[in-house]
Design a protein around this motif. Structure first.
Motif, PDB file in Angstrom:
ATOM      1  N   GLU A  89       0.843  -1.209   0.000  1.00 38.21           N
ATOM      2  CA  GLU A  89       0.000   0.000   0.000  1.00 38.21           C
ATOM      3  C   GLU A  89       0.873   1.252   0.000  1.00 38.21           C
ATOM      4  N   ARG A  90       0.352   2.313  -0.597  1.00 41.71           N
ATOM      5  CA  ARG A  90       1.063   3.585  -0.535  1.00 41.71           C
ATOM      6  C   ARG A  90       0.958   4.145   0.887  1.00 41.71           C
ATOM      7  N   ASP A 109       8.193   3.861  -2.403  1.00 45.01           N
ATOM      8  CA  ASP A 109       9.003   4.760  -3.237  1.00 45.01           C
ATOM      9  C   ASP A 109       8.166   5.849  -3.890  1.00 45.01           C
ATOM     10  N   GLN A 110       6.958   5.501  -4.335  1.00 46.85           N
ATOM     11  CA  GLN A 110       6.141   6.488  -5.034  1.00 46.85           C
ATOM     12  C   GLN A 110       5.719   7.625  -4.108  1.00 46.85           C
ATOM     13  N   THR A 111       5.394   7.286  -2.842  1.00 41.35           N
ATOM     14  CA  THR A 111       4.987   8.327  -1.891  1.00 41.35           C
ATOM     15  C   THR A 111       6.163   9.208  -1.500  1.00 41.35           C
ATOM     16  N   ILE A 112       7.299   8.589  -1.213  1.00 43.51           N
ATOM     17  CA  ILE A 112       8.448   9.343  -0.701  1.00 43.51           C
ATOM     18  C   ILE A 112       9.190  10.083  -1.814  1.00 43.51           C
ATOM     19  N   ASN A 113       9.349   9.426  -2.969  1.00 40.36           N
ATOM     20  CA  ASN A 113      10.176  10.021  -4.029  1.00 40.36           C
ATOM     21  C   ASN A 113       9.392  10.380  -5.289  1.00 40.36           C
ATOM     22  N   GLY A 114       8.056  10.294  -5.222  1.00 43.59           N
ATOM     23  CA  GLY A 114       7.245  10.566  -6.397  1.00 43.59           C
ATOM     24  C   GLY A 114       7.170  12.046  -6.722  1.00 43.59           C
ATOM     25  N   PRO A 115       6.393  12.392  -7.766  1.00 41.69           N
ATOM     26  CA  PRO A 115       6.320  13.796  -8.201  1.00 41.69           C
ATOM     27  C   PRO A 115       5.602  14.707  -7.205  1.00 41.69           C
ATOM     28  N   GLU A 116       4.698  14.117  -6.367  1.00 42.85           N
ATOM     29  CA  GLU A 116       4.003  14.943  -5.376  1.00 42.85           C
ATOM     30  C   GLU A 116       4.906  15.113  -4.156  1.00 42.85           C
TER      31      GLU A 116
END
Length: 401
Positions: A89-90, A109-116
Motif C-alpha cells: 500500500e502507498r 518509493d512512489q509516496t516518498i520520491n514521487g512527483p508529489e
C-alpha cells in the motif's frame, strides 16, 4: 468503521466548503477532535488551500537530528515494522519531535520520491502551518488522533488518512510523535493496532536507553551496592526484546492479511511492553539517588511490585518468596527510600538462603506503637537456620492513618 469514516469525510467535505466560503467552522459536521483541530488551525493562520512552506535549513535540520538522536534510534526498528505491515500500500511512516518538526520518514518509493512533494526531515507540521494532520494534531490533542481524507484542514492532504500518537518519556513528558499516512482508510484501520503498540515500543526503547545511562552512573558511584540492579536491568531489557519480537512477527502477518493471529501477537506485545514500563519505572526509582517526600504509601503494593521484579532472581536461586498479609497496609514513608530499603532486605535474605529455602515476607500492624513491621523470615516453619544465618530481618515504618 469504513462506513463511519466515509460518513465523517462526507460531512467534513461539506464543512470545508462552508469554511472556504464563510470562514465559519461547523461543529455539527465535524467530529469533536477534528472541530477543535480546525479551530486551532484557523486561529493560527493555516491556509486551507495550501500548506505554507516552513522548512529548516540543512544545517538546522542536522542539528535537530543530532539533538534527537536517542529518539530516532529508538524509533528506527518501529519505522521498519510499520512500513512492513503496510505492505504494497502507498504509505508514509513519520517521526516528529515535540514541536511537530519531522525527524524522519519511511514509506513506499512512489509516496516518498514521487512527483508529489511529501514533507521530509526538517518540515514543520504544526497545525498553524499544515492544518489538522497526524503530527501536529496528535501533539495538540495530547493523544491518538485519526484524520481521514477531507477531515484534513488543507485540501492537499485530502488523499490521505493520517493517524498519529504522541510519545512520552518515563516522566510523562512529550518527547515526540509517531504517525502513519495511507491512501486508503481501511488500510489505516488495519495498521492502527501496530501503530499504537509501536509507539509504546518506542517509549520502552527510550526507557532502555535511559536505563543504560542510569546504571552506568550508579555503578560508577557505588559499584558494590548496585551490582544486583545491573542483573535486574538485564531482565527488563530481555523482556522488552521479547515483546518487540512479537511485534515484528505481527507486522509481517498484517502485511499478509492474517489479521486474527497478528492481533493476538500485538496484544501480547502490548501487555509485555506495559509490564516492562511498570518495571522500568520501578527500576528508575530504585537506581535513583534522589529523595522524595514522605507520604502515605501502600507498602503491600510495593512489596508485590518488588516480588514481581525479582521473579527471575528467585527462579535462578531456586528459592521461594511467600507473601504473608491479608489486607492492604499503608505507611508514611519516602517512596524511593521505602523501595530501596525493601529491595536491600530482599537481597540480604537471598544472600543467606540456599537452594530450596523459602522466606516469609510478613507485614503486620503493631497497634500499640502505631508502627508497621515488615519481617523477612527464612524457613520459618522448619527452624533449620544455621547460627551463621540470621533467621529474621525486620523493618518498621510509621502507620499511615
Amino acid at each position: 468503521m469504513a462506513q463511519r469514516i466515509s460518513s465523517s469525510s462526507k460531512n467534513a467535505w461539506e464543512a470545508g466548503r462552508l469554511y472556504r466560503s464563510t470562514r465559519a467552522i461547523s461543529a455539527q459536521l465535524l467530529r469533536s477532535p477534528i472541530h477543535r483541530a480546525w479551530e486551532r488551525s484557523h486561529l493560527q493562520g493555516a491556509n486551507p488551500r495550501a500548506m505554507q512552506a516552513e522548512q529548516l535549513s540543512v544545517r538546522e535540520t542536522e542539528q535537530l537530528l543530532e539533538q534527537n538522536r536517542d529518539l530516532i534510534n529508538a524509533a528506527r526498528p518501529y519505522f521498519r515494522m510499520l512500513s512492513q505491515a503496510a505492505g504494497q500500500e502507498r504509505h508514509a511512516v513519520m517521526l516528529g519531535d515535540r514541536n511537530a518538526i519531522v525527524l524522519g520518514v519511511m514509506g513506499d518509493d512512489q509516496t516518498i520520491n514521487g512527483p508529489e512533494p511529501f514533507p521530509n526531515s526538517g518540515s514543520l507540521l504544526s497545525e498553524g502551518i499544515a492544518g489538522a494532520n497526524g503530527i501536529g494534531t496528535s501533539l495538540a490533542e495530547a493523544g491518538y488522533v485519526e484524520i481521514a481524507a477531507t477531515e484534513h484542514f488543507i485540501e492537499g492532504f485530502h488523499p490521505f488518512t493520517c493517524q498519529g500518537i504522541p510519545l512520552y518519556n518515563e516522566k510523562r513528558e512529550v518527547t515526540g510523535v509517531f504517525s502513519i499516512s495511507v491512501r486508503r482508510p481501511e488500510v489505516g484501520q488495519r495498521l492502527k493496532e501496530i501503530l499504537l503498540c509501536a509507539s509504546h515500543g518506542i517509549e520502552a526503547d527510550l526507557m532502555v536507553a535511559n536505563l543504560e545511562k542510569d546504571i552506568r552512573q550508579v555503578l560508577a558511584a557505588s559499584p558494590d551496592d548496585y551490582q544486583p540492579l545491573e542483573k535486574l536491568k538485564q531482565d527488563l531489557i530481555q523482556s522488552h526484546q521479547a515483546a518487540r519480537l512479537k511485534l515484528e512477527m505481527s507486522s509481517r502477518l498484517v502485511a499478509r492479511s492474517r489479521l486474527d493471529y497478528a492481533l493476538q501477537l500485538v496484544q501480547q506485545a502490548e501487555q509485555s511492553i506495559q509490564l516492562f514500563r511498570r518495571r522500568a519505572n520501578l527500576w528508575h526509582d530504585l537506581a535513583s539517588s534522589q529523595r522524595g517526600i514522605v507520604q502515605s504509601i501502600c507498602i503491600t503494593d510495593k512489596l508485590d511490585d518488588l516480588i514481581d521484579l525479582l521473579k527471575t532472581e528467585i527462579a535462578i536461586r531456586r528459592v521461594e518468596l511467600v507473601p504473608c498479609w491479608t489486607e492492604p497496609i499503608r505507611v508514611l514513608a519516602d517512596h524511593k527510600e521505602l523501595i530501596r530499603q525493601l529491595l536491600r532486605y530482599f537481597l540480604k535474605s537471598f544472600e543467606q538462603m540456599v537452594e530450596g529455602d523459602s522466606v516469609a515476607v510478613r507485614v503486620e500492624k503493631l497497634s500499640m506503637d502505631g508502627l508497621v513491621q515488615v519481617s523477612f523470615s527464612i524457613n520459618p516453619e522448619l527452624h533449620l537456620i544455621k547460627e551463621s544465618r540470621q533467621a529474621t530481618l525486620v523493618l518498621t515504618f510509621p502507620l499511615a492513618t
